[in-house]
Enzyme design. Structure first.
Site, mmCIF file in Angstrom:
data_model
loop_
_atom_site.group_PDB
_atom_site.id
_atom_site.type_symbol
_atom_site.label_atom_id
_atom_site.label_comp_id
_atom_site.label_asym_id
_atom_site.label_seq_id
_atom_site.Cartn_x
_atom_site.Cartn_y
_atom_site.Cartn_z
ATOM 1 N N LYS A 31 -60.849 -3.878 -22.145
ATOM 2 C CA LYS A 31 -61.730 -3.466 -21.043
ATOM 3 C C LYS A 31 -61.101 -2.231 -20.395
ATOM 4 C CE LYS A 31 -62.666 -3.467 -17.047
ATOM 5 N NZ LYS A 31 -62.834 -2.159 -16.358
ATOM 6 N N GLU A 67 -48.312 -4.142 -14.830
ATOM 7 C CA GLU A 67 -47.677 -2.853 -14.512
ATOM 8 C C GLU A 67 -48.495 -2.234 -13.397
ATOM 9 O OE1 GLU A 67 -44.935 -1.609 -15.253
ATOM 10 O OE2 GLU A 67 -44.369 -2.979 -16.858
ATOM 11 N N GLU A 75 -48.749 3.899 -1.605
ATOM 12 C CA GLU A 75 -49.141 4.741 -2.741
ATOM 13 C C GLU A 75 -50.424 5.499 -2.403
ATOM 14 O OE1 GLU A 75 -50.666 2.922 -6.392
ATOM 15 O OE2 GLU A 75 -49.253 4.145 -7.528
HETATM 16 P P1 NAD Z 1 -57.349 -0.443 -10.577
HETATM 17 O O1 NAD Z 1 -56.452 -1.588 -10.228
HETATM 18 O O2 NAD Z 1 -58.435 -0.084 -9.649
HETATM 19 O O3 NAD Z 1 -58.075 -0.725 -11.970
HETATM 20 C C1 NAD Z 1 -57.352 -0.981 -13.157
HETATM 21 C C2 NAD Z 1 -58.235 -1.773 -14.119
HETATM 22 O O4 NAD Z 1 -58.461 -3.081 -13.573
HETATM 23 C C3 NAD Z 1 -59.633 -1.171 -14.342
HETATM 24 O O5 NAD Z 1 -59.986 -1.337 -15.696
HETATM 25 C C4 NAD Z 1 -60.511 -2.017 -13.441
HETATM 26 O O6 NAD Z 1 -61.849 -2.076 -13.859
HETATM 27 C C5 NAD Z 1 -59.849 -3.375 -13.579
HETATM 28 N N1 NAD Z 1 -60.110 -4.327 -12.475
HETATM 29 C C6 NAD Z 1 -60.374 -4.051 -11.169
HETATM 30 N N2 NAD Z 1 -60.564 -5.205 -10.479
HETATM 31 C C7 NAD Z 1 -60.406 -6.220 -11.355
HETATM 32 C C8 NAD Z 1 -60.461 -7.644 -11.251
HETATM 33 N N3 NAD Z 1 -60.715 -8.251 -10.096
HETATM 34 N N4 NAD Z 1 -60.246 -8.381 -12.351
HETATM 35 C C9 NAD Z 1 -59.967 -7.780 -13.536
HETATM 36 N N5 NAD Z 1 -59.905 -6.443 -13.709
HETATM 37 C C10 NAD Z 1 -60.112 -5.670 -12.622
HETATM 38 O O7 NAD Z 1 -56.393 0.800 -10.876
HETATM 39 P P2 NAD Z 1 -56.778 2.328 -11.197
HETATM 40 O O8 NAD Z 1 -57.298 2.974 -9.963
HETATM 41 O O9 NAD Z 1 -57.600 2.420 -12.453
HETATM 42 O O10 NAD Z 1 -55.344 2.929 -11.555
HETATM 43 C C11 NAD Z 1 -54.455 3.398 -10.597
HETATM 44 C C12 NAD Z 1 -53.356 2.393 -10.328
HETATM 45 O O11 NAD Z 1 -52.723 2.031 -11.534
HETATM 46 C C13 NAD Z 1 -52.260 2.956 -9.448
HETATM 47 O O12 NAD Z 1 -51.860 1.980 -8.513
HETATM 48 C C14 NAD Z 1 -51.128 3.241 -10.433
HETATM 49 O O13 NAD Z 1 -49.837 3.260 -9.877
HETATM 50 C C15 NAD Z 1 -51.307 2.124 -11.397
HETATM 51 N N6 NAD Z 1 -50.684 2.433 -12.675
HETATM 52 C C16 NAD Z 1 -49.511 1.784 -12.989
HETATM 53 C C17 NAD Z 1 -48.861 2.064 -14.190
HETATM 54 C C18 NAD Z 1 -47.577 1.372 -14.561
HETATM 55 O O14 NAD Z 1 -47.222 1.390 -15.723
HETATM 56 N N7 NAD Z 1 -46.877 0.761 -13.618
HETATM 57 C C19 NAD Z 1 -49.419 3.002 -15.062
HETATM 58 C C20 NAD Z 1 -50.608 3.639 -14.709
HETATM 59 C C21 NAD Z 1 -51.243 3.340 -13.509
#
Ligand code: NAD
Length: 495
Positions: A174, A249, A384
């Site tokens: 997904k 992560e 962040e």
């Molecule tokens: P996000 O948490 O909004 O979304 C990430 C994914 O989770 C998306 O596919 C989204 O559709 C899904 N999602 C959202 N709500 C959900 C739920 N309730 N149940 C299941 N899936 C759900 O994050 P984003 O805005 O896409 O990415 C940015 C964030 O990701 C930042 O906080 C960044 O630091 C983090 N990030 C961390 C790493 C790492 O390796 N630590 C790497 C890249 C990004």
């Protein structure tokens, strides 16, 4: 307008509910890339049934042959690298050079994973009893739910999917709503490489619907998630209750430390790349700059002069340094935090505004922004922002720099610029992060090393390198007794 589909049950299919969402170019919002399925629990249900069939075939395929499929996927990524990078820039906004790097990380991961198909080592160990062998081997687990963020549309999905597949699992993928096109290209490549169709399922859609249905499905025992700490907390609760294996992560608040003996030109290049590359939307982005007071004023001036010259624009245009933010909500979040910074009394040195130029008005651009006088403990120092905003903190010693670095709830990456070996080693030991760079920026992980963060960035697992293969397998211990009699461990040897 092109309508894209899910890949479920070995075919490209429309979502059960017939609903779609639009994917747009963040540099030119009027440009629609396509319509993608807004899937729900019914699509996930179909995907699970198919992935279970895929698992039956794939888990019995010898690991070196599984590795060969991933190697072919790597070859196809090489052949289509430029085309995929352009598609990525168009939907995600990062400049083309960075998008090429993102695809390259997928290629590196493919070749590492392919060779792991011939390694997946178990151990043979001595038994305490005679005529008995003891050994371990790795078993695939089952259907893995892979949920990924928008910021590395190829690197992060491949970090997860390739090892999961080499280990013999099937996958339900997904991707983030903002980057569904790159995800579609990746699945096409896996199929072209010879992956049996039911081993991979692509379910597009929103997190609260499609993502949530994956996390809550009882027949998906493994969830690998990268995204925000807030979403990770929701997923963690469900997985804890359901006893699922979960890799998280999450967010970061990474810092670059610059000591008085550092090569300042080198440190400058590092902070520009770390803070404003990918428009600050990297988990490893440099969002704090911790400066020793002896070089503080000089270095702030160097950073501001250089950051003001960075060219904003469409990442596909040559000469662009900084692309747009991913969407309206991301820019509003940056605007909100800039206001918070002002109210907290930090000094806005440069940026702090949406650019005025007519060429940029249709995209989610924001000027590279630098705050000085940022106090440890304030919100822009702790939270962040995920945008091109750098908070500068002045310190008087290495000890204080380390304390500031460690004083946040996150722990992904950190960096120190110094020519002093003792300072570098002290920092290496004391910085509370999963990754520390010495004389290099907070960004720059290589595919064959473990990647992940401590504290509220992660939950103890690592992506990449050799460690991720432990996450995607169960270790099974085997005792083979050919003595022909009952041998009682812990009893017969010591009688
Ligand atoms: P996000 O948490 O909004 O979304 C990430 C994914 O989770 C998306 O596919 C989204 O559709 C899904 N999602 C959202 N709500 C959900 C739920 N309730 N149940 C299941 N899936 C759900 O994050 P984003 O805005 O896409 O990415 C940015 C964030 O990701 C930042 O906080 C960044 O630091 C983090 N990030 C961390 C790493 C790492 O390796 N630590 C790497 C890249 C990004």
């Amino acid at each position: 307008m092109k309508t894209f589909r899910n890949f479920i049950g070995g075919e490209w299919v429309a979502p059960a509910g017939g609903e779609y969402f639009e994917n747009r170019n963040p540099a030119r919002w009027s440009e629609v890339i396509g319509r993608f399925p807004d899937s729900d629990a019914r699509d996930v249900e179909r995907a699970v049934r198919s992935a279970q069939r895929g698992f039956e075939i794939w888990s019995r395929t010898p690991a070196p042959i599984r590795g060969e499929v991933i190697r072919k996927a790597g070859d196809l990524l090489v052949a289509r690298k430029k085309e995929i990078a352009r598609a990525m820039t168009r939907e995600m906004g990062k400049v083309l050079t960075e998008a090429l790097g993102d695809v390259q990380e997928g290629i590196d991961t493919a070749y590492y994973a392919a060779s792991e198909g011939r390694r997946l080592f178990g151990r043979t160990v001595p038994s305490e009893l005679r005529n008995k062998w003891a050994m371990t081997y790795r078993r695939p687990i089952g259907v893995c739910g892979i949920i990924t963020p928008f910021n590395f549309p190829m690197a992060i999905p491949t970090w997860k999917i390739f090892p999961a597949l080499v280990c013999g699992n099937s996958v339900i993928f997904k991707p983030a709503e903002d980057v569904p096109h790159t995800a579609t290209l990746l699945v096409e490549i896996l199929l072209e490489a010879g992956l049996p169709p039911e081993v991979i399922q692509l379910v597009h859609g929103r997190g609260e619907t499609a993502g949530r249905a994956i996390v809550e499905h009882p027949a998906i025992p493994v969830i690998s998630f990268t995204g925000s700490t807030e979403t990770g907390a929701i997923i963690g609760e469900t997985c804890g209750r359901m006893h699922k294996r979960l890799s998280l992560e999450m967010g970061g608040k990474n810092a670059q430390i610059v000591m008085p003996d550092a090569d300042l030109e080198l440190a400058l290049e590092g902070v520009l790349w770390g803070a404003f590359g990918t428009t600050g939307q990297r988990c490893t982005a440099t969002s704090r700059l911790i400066l020793h007071r002896q070089i503080h004023d000089k270095f702030v001036k160097m950073v501001c002069d250089a950051a003001e010259k960075l060219k904003l624009g469409d990442g596909l245009k040559p000469g662009t340094d900084v692309g747009p933010l991913i969407n309206r909500a991301a820019r509003e979040k940056v605007e909100y935090y800039v206001e918070v910074g002002r109210k907290e009394g930090a000094v806005l040195e440069i940026g702090g505004a949406v650019p005025k130029s007519a060429a940029l008005k249709d995209g989610w651009f924001y000027k590279p922004t630098v705050f000085t006088g940022v106090k440890p403990g304030t919100r822009i120092e702790q939270e962040e922002i995920f945008g091109p905003v750098l908070s500068v903190i002045r310190v008087s010693s290495l000890e204080e720099a380390i304390k500031v670095n460690n004083g946040v709830r996150y722990g992904l990456s950190s960096s120190i610029y110094t020519r002093d070996l003792a300072s570098a080693f002290k920092a290496m030991e004391a910085l509370e992060n999963g990754i520390t760079y010495i004389n290099a920026p907070t960004i720059g992980a290589e595919a064959h090393l473990p990647f992940g963060g401590v504290k509220q960035t992660g939950n103890g697992h690592r992506e990449g390198g050799w460690q991720v293969y432990d996450f995607y397998t169960e270790t099974k211990a085997i005792y083979a007794d050919y003595s022909g009699k009952l041998q009682r461990a812990q009893i017969d040897t010591y009688e």
